[in-house]
Design a protein around this motif. Structure first.
Motif, PDB file in Angstrom:
ATOM      1  N   UNK A  68       0.879  -1.225   0.027  1.00 25.36           N
ATOM      2  CA  UNK A  68       0.039  -0.098   0.029  1.00 25.36           C
ATOM      3  C   UNK A  68       0.840   1.249  -0.044  1.00 25.36           C
ATOM      4  N   UNK A  69       2.172   1.087  -0.005  1.00 26.62           N
ATOM      5  CA  UNK A  69       3.100   2.252  -0.343  1.00 26.62           C
ATOM      6  C   UNK A  69       3.381   3.112   0.787  1.00 26.62           C
ATOM      7  N   UNK A  70       2.663   3.586   1.777  1.00 29.40           N
ATOM      8  CA  UNK A  70       2.964   4.330   2.716  1.00 29.40           C
ATOM      9  C   UNK A  70       4.020   4.054   3.721  1.00 29.40           C
ATOM     10  N   UNK A  71       5.105   4.621   4.002  1.00 31.14           N
ATOM     11  CA  UNK A  71       6.119   4.308   5.122  1.00 31.14           C
ATOM     12  C   UNK A  71       6.479   5.348   5.861  1.00 31.14           C
ATOM     13  N   UNK A  72       5.656   6.664   5.791  1.00 31.30           N
ATOM     14  CA  UNK A  72       6.021   7.772   6.712  1.00 31.30           C
ATOM     15  C   UNK A  72       5.649   7.420   7.991  1.00 31.30           C
ATOM     16  N   UNK A  73       5.563   8.684   8.581  1.00 33.93           N
ATOM     17  CA  UNK A  73       5.275   8.565  10.184  1.00 33.93           C
ATOM     18  C   UNK A  73       3.950   9.420  10.366  1.00 33.93           C
ATOM     19  N   UNK A  74       3.508   8.953  11.637  1.00 36.06           N
ATOM     20  CA  UNK A  74       2.174   9.395  11.976  1.00 36.06           C
ATOM     21  C   UNK A  74       2.272  10.977  11.936  1.00 36.06           C
ATOM     22  N   UNK A  75       1.068  11.367  11.684  1.00 38.90           N
ATOM     23  CA  UNK A  75       0.834  12.889  11.622  1.00 38.90           C
ATOM     24  C   UNK A  75       1.036  13.635  13.034  1.00 38.90           C
ATOM     25  N   UNK A  76       1.788  14.783  13.132  1.00 39.50           N
ATOM     26  CA  UNK A  76       1.790  15.341  14.432  1.00 39.50           C
ATOM     27  C   UNK A  76       0.485  16.124  14.683  1.00 39.50           C
ATOM     28  N   UNK A  77       0.000  16.475  15.996  1.00 39.51           N
ATOM     29  CA  UNK A  77      -1.123  17.028  16.246  1.00 39.51           C
ATOM     30  C   UNK A  77      -0.892  18.553  16.154  1.00 39.51           C
ATOM     31  N   UNK A  78      -1.831  19.487  16.005  1.00 40.84           N
ATOM     32  CA  UNK A  78      -1.782  20.880  16.091  1.00 40.84           C
ATOM     33  C   UNK A  78      -1.261  21.405  17.424  1.00 40.84           C
ATOM     34  N   UNK A 109      -8.906  17.869  19.830  1.00 44.12           N
ATOM     35  CA  UNK A 109      -7.214  17.607  20.153  1.00 44.12           C
ATOM     36  C   UNK A 109      -7.409  16.060  20.665  1.00 44.12           C
ATOM     37  N   UNK A 110      -8.098  15.733  21.564  1.00 52.98           N
ATOM     38  CA  UNK A 110      -8.057  14.447  22.288  1.00 52.98           C
ATOM     39  C   UNK A 110      -8.169  13.351  21.105  1.00 52.98           C
ATOM     40  N   UNK A 111      -8.990  13.547  20.270  1.00 49.56           N
ATOM     41  CA  UNK A 111      -9.446  12.656  19.098  1.00 49.56           C
ATOM     42  C   UNK A 111      -8.091  12.559  18.114  1.00 49.56           C
ATOM     43  N   UNK A 112      -7.335  13.623  17.775  1.00 40.36           N
ATOM     44  CA  UNK A 112      -6.161  13.711  17.273  1.00 40.36           C
ATOM     45  C   UNK A 112      -4.876  12.816  17.849  1.00 40.36           C
ATOM     46  N   UNK A 210      -7.203  11.912   9.866  1.00 39.62           N
ATOM     47  CA  UNK A 210      -7.491  13.322  10.396  1.00 39.62           C
ATOM     48  C   UNK A 210      -8.799  12.897  11.286  1.00 39.62           C
ATOM     49  N   UNK A 211      -8.529  12.187  12.191  1.00 43.56           N
ATOM     50  CA  UNK A 211      -9.852  11.979  12.981  1.00 43.56           C
ATOM     51  C   UNK A 211      -9.454  10.850  13.776  1.00 43.56           C
ATOM     52  N   UNK A 212     -10.489  10.339  14.874  1.00 39.82           N
ATOM     53  CA  UNK A 212      -9.822   9.445  15.729  1.00 39.82           C
ATOM     54  C   UNK A 212     -10.338   7.812  14.983  1.00 39.82           C
ATOM     55  N   UNK A 213      -9.622   6.987  15.371  1.00 39.98           N
ATOM     56  CA  UNK A 213      -9.477   5.565  14.804  1.00 39.98           C
ATOM     57  C   UNK A 213     -10.963   5.101  15.375  1.00 39.98           C
ATOM     58  N   UNK A 214     -11.727   4.243  14.313  1.00 43.53           N
ATOM     59  CA  UNK A 214     -12.777   3.683  14.612  1.00 43.53           C
ATOM     60  C   UNK A 214     -12.825   2.390  15.848  1.00 43.53           C
ATOM     61  N   UNK A 215     -13.947   1.866  16.021  1.00 42.67           N
ATOM     62  CA  UNK A 215     -13.909   0.943  16.877  1.00 42.67           C
ATOM     63  C   UNK A 215     -13.598  -0.373  16.000  1.00 42.67           C
ATOM     64  N   UNK A 216     -14.120  -0.601  14.941  1.00 50.51           N
ATOM     65  CA  UNK A 216     -13.632  -1.652  13.987  1.00 50.51           C
ATOM     66  C   UNK A 216     -11.999  -1.668  13.699  1.00 50.51           C
TER      67      UNK A 216
END
Length: 263
Positions: A68-78, A109-112, A210-216
């Motif tokens: 799937x190609x992406x090997x970058x890092x997680x996005x920082x929070x504002x 912010x908590x979700x991020x 850009x949002x919280x992970x789902x339960x699934x």
């Protein structure tokens, strides 16, 4: 950033992003250790560099395909950060503010934070899987070489039989961890993705979200973590029994034991 003159070749130039407390988030260099890392420009005059607002990338072992190609890092929070330019013994640090995407003001912010932490959790599991694959390759290759050396030295075929038996057990773990038949992204159409491939797929979907992970998504990671733990336990059992027996025989013959690479 501005450099009055181009630094000499031996002078290190780095651009480091830090959080509000001064903890390092990401560093870029004009002479990066990893050839895949972005190179920092350092010419005389104005230099432009755009940070992609991510943590350091995932380290993919040589020869392994990151499905799937992406090997970058997680996005920082504002929030509030710092940026430090260093050239040799000189450095300067300035404040930096990362603002939230105004189109997604409903995301808290908590979700991020939960998304960022979830991304690191997945990445840690991927790193464990990759380390296991490197261990398998190292043990198998060393065992084969030692067995061949023993046979050539007139010590019989006992070590070869032990090496072959251990290699078969290691391969059974390896093919569950990684799709060894795949040589390109298109091959995933023909061969099913294995555990590490499934983890990288999940990582690719979430690391730049850009949002919280789902339960699934959380449930899926829990399933993959359980499968990974079972495979790592199986690998450790091989190292504790088959490898220990092989090394004991090698020491008896005075050839030299197998060394497991450090993570």
């Amino acid at each position: 950033y501005y450099l009055a003159e181009e630094p000499e070749e031996e002078v290190e130039v780095t651009l480091t992003f830090l959080d509000a407390s001064g903890e390092e988030v990401r560093t870029f260099s004009r002479k990066p250790e990893n050839e895949d890392d972005r190179k920092l420009p350092a010419k005389a005059g104005m230099n432009d560099f755009v940070w992609d607002l991510t943590y350091p990338p995932l380290q993919v072992p040589e020869g392994k395909m990151n499905y799937m190609g992406y090997a970058g890092g997680p996005v920082i929070i504002p929030g509030d950060y710092q940026v430090r330019l260093t050239m040799g013994d000189w450095s300067s640090t300035e404040p930096l503010t990362v603002q939230q995407d105004p189109r997604l003001s409903h995301v808290t912010e908590a979700q991020l934070v939960s998304l960022r932490d979830f991304g690191f959790q997945i990445r840690e599991r991927i790193s464990e899987a990759y380390q296991a694959l490197e261990t398998i390759a190292a043990v198998r290759e060393q065992a084969k070489a030692l067995a061949e050396r023993a046979e050539e030295g007139g010590f019989g075929e006992e070590l070869k039989a032990m090496a072959d038996s251990m290699a078969a057990k290691l391969e059974a773990i390896e093919v569950e961890l990684y799709q060894t038949k795949a040589e390109s992204g298109q091959d995933m159409i023909n061969f099913p993705p294995q555990l590490s491939n499934q983890l990288t797929y999940l990582y690719g979907r979430l690391a730049q979200a850009y949002g919280p992970p789902t339960a699934q998504e959380r449930a899926r990671l829990a399933e993959l973590e359980e499968e990974l733990a079972d495979l790592l336990d199986g690998l450790q059992a091989i190292l504790d029994t088959d490898l220990e027996g092989f090394n004991a025989k090698v020491r008896e013959l005075g050839i030299g034991p197998i060394v497991i690479p450090r993570g």
